[in-house]
Write a protein that holds these residues in place. Structure first.
Motif, PDB file in Angstrom:
ATOM      1  N   LYS A 164       0.841  -1.194   0.000  1.00  0.00           N
ATOM      2  CA  LYS A 164       0.000   0.000   0.000  1.00  0.00           C
ATOM      3  C   LYS A 164       0.874   1.240   0.000  1.00  0.00           C
ATOM      4  CE  LYS A 164      -0.846   0.321   4.982  1.00  0.00           C
ATOM      5  NZ  LYS A 164      -1.888   0.360   6.009  1.00  0.00           N
ATOM      6  N   THR A 165       0.263   2.359  -0.402  1.00  0.00           N
ATOM      7  CA  THR A 165       0.946   3.645  -0.405  1.00  0.00           C
ATOM      8  C   THR A 165       0.068   4.660   0.309  1.00  0.00           C
ATOM      9  OG1 THR A 165       0.008   4.207  -2.563  1.00  0.00           O
ATOM     10  CG2 THR A 165       2.209   3.198  -2.555  1.00  0.00           C
ATOM     11  N   GLN A 166       0.702   5.653   0.892  1.00  0.00           N
ATOM     12  CA  GLN A 166      -0.012   6.724   1.582  1.00  0.00           C
ATOM     13  C   GLN A 166       0.672   8.049   1.273  1.00  0.00           C
ATOM     14  OE1 GLN A 166       0.507   5.376   5.623  1.00  0.00           O
ATOM     15  NE2 GLN A 166      -1.431   4.280   5.601  1.00  0.00           N
ATOM     16  N   TYR A 167      -0.102   9.132   1.375  1.00  0.00           N
ATOM     17  CA  TYR A 167       0.425  10.480   1.181  1.00  0.00           C
ATOM     18  C   TYR A 167       0.063  11.280   2.425  1.00  0.00           C
ATOM     19  CZ  TYR A 167       1.081  15.116  -0.906  1.00  0.00           C
ATOM     20  OH  TYR A 167       1.498  16.387  -1.178  1.00  0.00           O
ATOM     21  N   TRP A 168       1.080  11.789   3.108  1.00  0.00           N
ATOM     22  CA  TRP A 168       0.920  12.527   4.354  1.00  0.00           C
ATOM     23  C   TRP A 168       1.385  13.967   4.178  1.00  0.00           C
ATOM     24  CZ3 TRP A 168      -0.203  10.256   9.325  1.00  0.00           C
ATOM     25  CH2 TRP A 168      -0.455   8.887   9.280  1.00  0.00           C
TER      26      TRP A 168
ATOM     27  N   ASN B 230       2.198  17.228   6.839  1.00  0.00           N
ATOM     28  CA  ASN B 230       2.294  17.727   8.214  1.00  0.00           C
ATOM     29  C   ASN B 230       1.752  16.723   9.227  1.00  0.00           C
ATOM     30  OD1 ASN B 230       3.371  20.059   7.157  1.00  0.00           O
ATOM     31  ND2 ASN B 230       1.471  21.203   7.250  1.00  0.00           N
ATOM     32  N   GLY B 231       2.094  15.449   9.052  1.00  0.00           N
ATOM     33  CA  GLY B 231       1.715  14.422  10.005  1.00  0.00           C
ATOM     34  C   GLY B 231       0.286  13.932   9.898  1.00  0.00           C
ATOM     35  N   LYS B 232      -0.470  14.347   8.869  1.00  0.00           N
ATOM     36  CA  LYS B 232      -1.845  13.919   8.678  1.00  0.00           C
ATOM     37  C   LYS B 232      -1.967  13.209   7.334  1.00  0.00           C
ATOM     38  CE  LYS B 232      -6.497  15.645   8.087  1.00  0.00           C
ATOM     39  NZ  LYS B 232      -7.266  16.786   7.632  1.00  0.00           N
ATOM     40  N   MET B 233      -2.544  11.999   7.358  1.00  0.00           N
ATOM     41  CA  MET B 233      -2.693  11.268   6.109  1.00  0.00           C
ATOM     42  C   MET B 233      -3.770  11.924   5.257  1.00  0.00           C
ATOM     43  SD  MET B 233      -3.156   7.230   5.185  1.00  0.00           S
ATOM     44  CE  MET B 233      -4.607   7.041   6.154  1.00  0.00           C
ATOM     45  N   GLU B 234      -3.409  12.307   4.047  1.00  0.00           N
ATOM     46  CA  GLU B 234      -4.324  12.949   3.111  1.00  0.00           C
ATOM     47  C   GLU B 234      -4.962  11.931   2.171  1.00  0.00           C
ATOM     48  OE1 GLU B 234      -5.131  16.262   3.030  1.00  0.00           O
ATOM     49  OE2 GLU B 234      -3.924  16.515   4.844  1.00  0.00           O
ATOM     50  N   VAL B 235      -4.169  10.963   1.721  1.00  0.00           N
ATOM     51  CA  VAL B 235      -4.647   9.940   0.790  1.00  0.00           C
ATOM     52  C   VAL B 235      -3.962   8.634   1.153  1.00  0.00           C
ATOM     53  CG1 VAL B 235      -4.756   9.219  -1.628  1.00  0.00           C
ATOM     54  CG2 VAL B 235      -4.907  11.641  -1.063  1.00  0.00           C
ATOM     55  N   GLY B 236      -4.717   7.547   1.124  1.00  0.00           N
ATOM     56  CA  GLY B 236      -4.124   6.249   1.384  1.00  0.00           C
ATOM     57  C   GLY B 236      -5.064   5.371   2.174  1.00  0.00           C
ATOM     58  N   ASP B 237      -4.627   4.169   2.425  1.00  0.00           N
ATOM     59  CA  ASP B 237      -5.426   3.181   3.103  1.00  0.00           C
ATOM     60  C   ASP B 237      -4.947   3.035   4.542  1.00  0.00           C
ATOM     61  OD1 ASP B 237      -7.129   1.133   3.710  1.00  0.00           O
ATOM     62  OD2 ASP B 237      -6.467  -0.183   2.088  1.00  0.00           O
ATOM     63  N   LYS B 238      -5.839   3.126   5.503  1.00  0.00           N
ATOM     64  CA  LYS B 238      -5.484   2.963   6.915  1.00  0.00           C
ATOM     65  C   LYS B 238      -5.543   1.505   7.349  1.00  0.00           C
ATOM     66  CE  LYS B 238      -7.195   7.477   8.327  1.00  0.00           C
ATOM     67  NZ  LYS B 238      -8.098   8.217   9.212  1.00  0.00           N
TER      68      LYS B 238
ATOM     69  N   HIS C 137       4.796  19.959   4.743  1.00  0.00           N
ATOM     70  CA  HIS C 137       5.872  18.979   4.643  1.00  0.00           C
ATOM     71  C   HIS C 137       5.285  17.640   4.193  1.00  0.00           C
ATOM     72  CE1 HIS C 137       8.427  21.894   6.621  1.00  0.00           C
ATOM     73  NE2 HIS C 137       7.473  22.051   7.524  1.00  0.00           N
ATOM     74  N   PRO C 138       5.193  17.420   2.871  1.00  0.00           N
ATOM     75  CA  PRO C 138       4.597  16.186   2.364  1.00  0.00           C
ATOM     76  C   PRO C 138       5.557  15.000   2.443  1.00  0.00           C
ATOM     77  CG  PRO C 138       5.275  17.563   0.541  1.00  0.00           C
ATOM     78  CD  PRO C 138       5.537  18.350   1.799  1.00  0.00           C
ATOM     79  N   GLU C 139       4.966  13.821   2.644  1.00  0.00           N
ATOM     80  CA  GLU C 139       5.728  12.576   2.682  1.00  0.00           C
ATOM     81  C   GLU C 139       4.935  11.487   1.966  1.00  0.00           C
ATOM     82  OE1 GLU C 139       7.830  12.916   7.047  1.00  0.00           O
ATOM     83  OE2 GLU C 139       5.878  11.980   6.905  1.00  0.00           O
ATOM     84  N   ALA C 140       5.643  10.610   1.302  1.00  0.00           N
ATOM     85  CA  ALA C 140       5.058   9.405   0.732  1.00  0.00           C
ATOM     86  C   ALA C 140       5.475   8.251   1.634  1.00  0.00           C
ATOM     87  CB  ALA C 140       5.572   9.171  -0.683  1.00  0.00           C
ATOM     88  N   VAL C 141       4.532   7.390   1.965  1.00  0.00           N
ATOM     89  CA  VAL C 141       4.830   6.214   2.779  1.00  0.00           C
ATOM     90  C   VAL C 141       4.482   4.993   1.940  1.00  0.00           C
ATOM     91  CG1 VAL C 141       4.379   4.998   4.929  1.00  0.00           C
ATOM     92  CG2 VAL C 141       4.295   7.497   4.887  1.00  0.00           C
ATOM     93  N   ILE C 142       5.428   4.101   1.829  1.00  0.00           N
ATOM     94  CA  ILE C 142       5.246   2.904   1.015  1.00  0.00           C
ATOM     95  C   ILE C 142       5.500   1.676   1.883  1.00  0.00           C
ATOM     96  CG2 ILE C 142       6.065   1.630  -1.013  1.00  0.00           C
ATOM     97  CD1 ILE C 142       7.021   4.401  -2.085  1.00  0.00           C
ATOM     98  N   TYR C 143       4.566   0.732   1.826  1.00  0.00           N
ATOM     99  CA  TYR C 143       4.711  -0.551   2.517  1.00  0.00           C
ATOM    100  C   TYR C 143       4.942  -1.604   1.448  1.00  0.00           C
ATOM    101  CZ  TYR C 143       2.600   1.762   6.552  1.00  0.00           C
ATOM    102  OH  TYR C 143       2.328   2.617   7.591  1.00  0.00           O
ATOM    103  N   TRP C 144       5.919  -2.471   1.663  1.00  0.00           N
ATOM    104  CA  TRP C 144       6.164  -3.523   0.691  1.00  0.00           C
ATOM    105  C   TRP C 144       6.578  -4.800   1.411  1.00  0.00           C
ATOM    106  CZ3 TRP C 144       9.974  -0.051   1.874  1.00  0.00           C
ATOM    107  CH2 TRP C 144      11.248  -0.546   2.091  1.00  0.00           C
ATOM    108  N   GLU C 145       6.471  -5.896   0.676  1.00  0.00           N
ATOM    109  CA  GLU C 145       6.821  -7.207   1.216  1.00  0.00           C
ATOM    110  C   GLU C 145       7.972  -7.779   0.410  1.00  0.00           C
ATOM    111  OE1 GLU C 145       4.957 -11.684   1.504  1.00  0.00           O
ATOM    112  OE2 GLU C 145       3.593  -9.988   1.283  1.00  0.00           O
ATOM    113  N   GLU C 146       8.951  -8.286   1.131  1.00  0.00           N
ATOM    114  CA  GLU C 146      10.095  -8.954   0.499  1.00  0.00           C
ATOM    115  C   GLU C 146      10.538 -10.053   1.435  1.00  0.00           C
ATOM    116  OE1 GLU C 146      14.068  -7.593  -1.854  1.00  0.00           O
ATOM    117  OE2 GLU C 146      13.614  -6.520  -0.017  1.00  0.00           O
TER     118      GLU C 146
END
Length: 68
Positions: free
Chosen positions: A5-9, A11-19, A44-53
């Motif tokens: 999954k991916t998320q877009y945050w 200033n510490g608040k998730m704007e788009v993504g799956d919780k 201060h935008p951040e992209a958060v990416i979860y992946w499996e390996e």
């Protein structure tokens, strides 16, 4: 490697993504946020990416910066 999954945050608040907890693989068909405007001054935008390996879930936080 599989993107879960991916998320877009901003200033510490998730704007788009799956919780929801990571349960299924979304790659290779995953995309990323394309419906948010450019960050405003002081945000201060951040992209958060979860992946499996190798059967382990990883998380990466990427601070997004405007290129000069």
């Amino acid at each position: 490697m599989y993107v879960l999954k991916t998320q877009y945050w901003v200033n510490g608040k998730m704007e788009v993504g799956d919780k929801k907890p990571v349960k299924e693989r979304v790659s290779p068909d995953t995309g990323f946020v394309d419906d948010v405007g450019a960050p405003k001054k002081g945000e201060h935008p951040e992209a958060v990416i979860y992946w499996e390996e190798d059967n382990k879930v990883h998380k990466e936080v990427i601070k997004l910066k405007k290129q000069k």
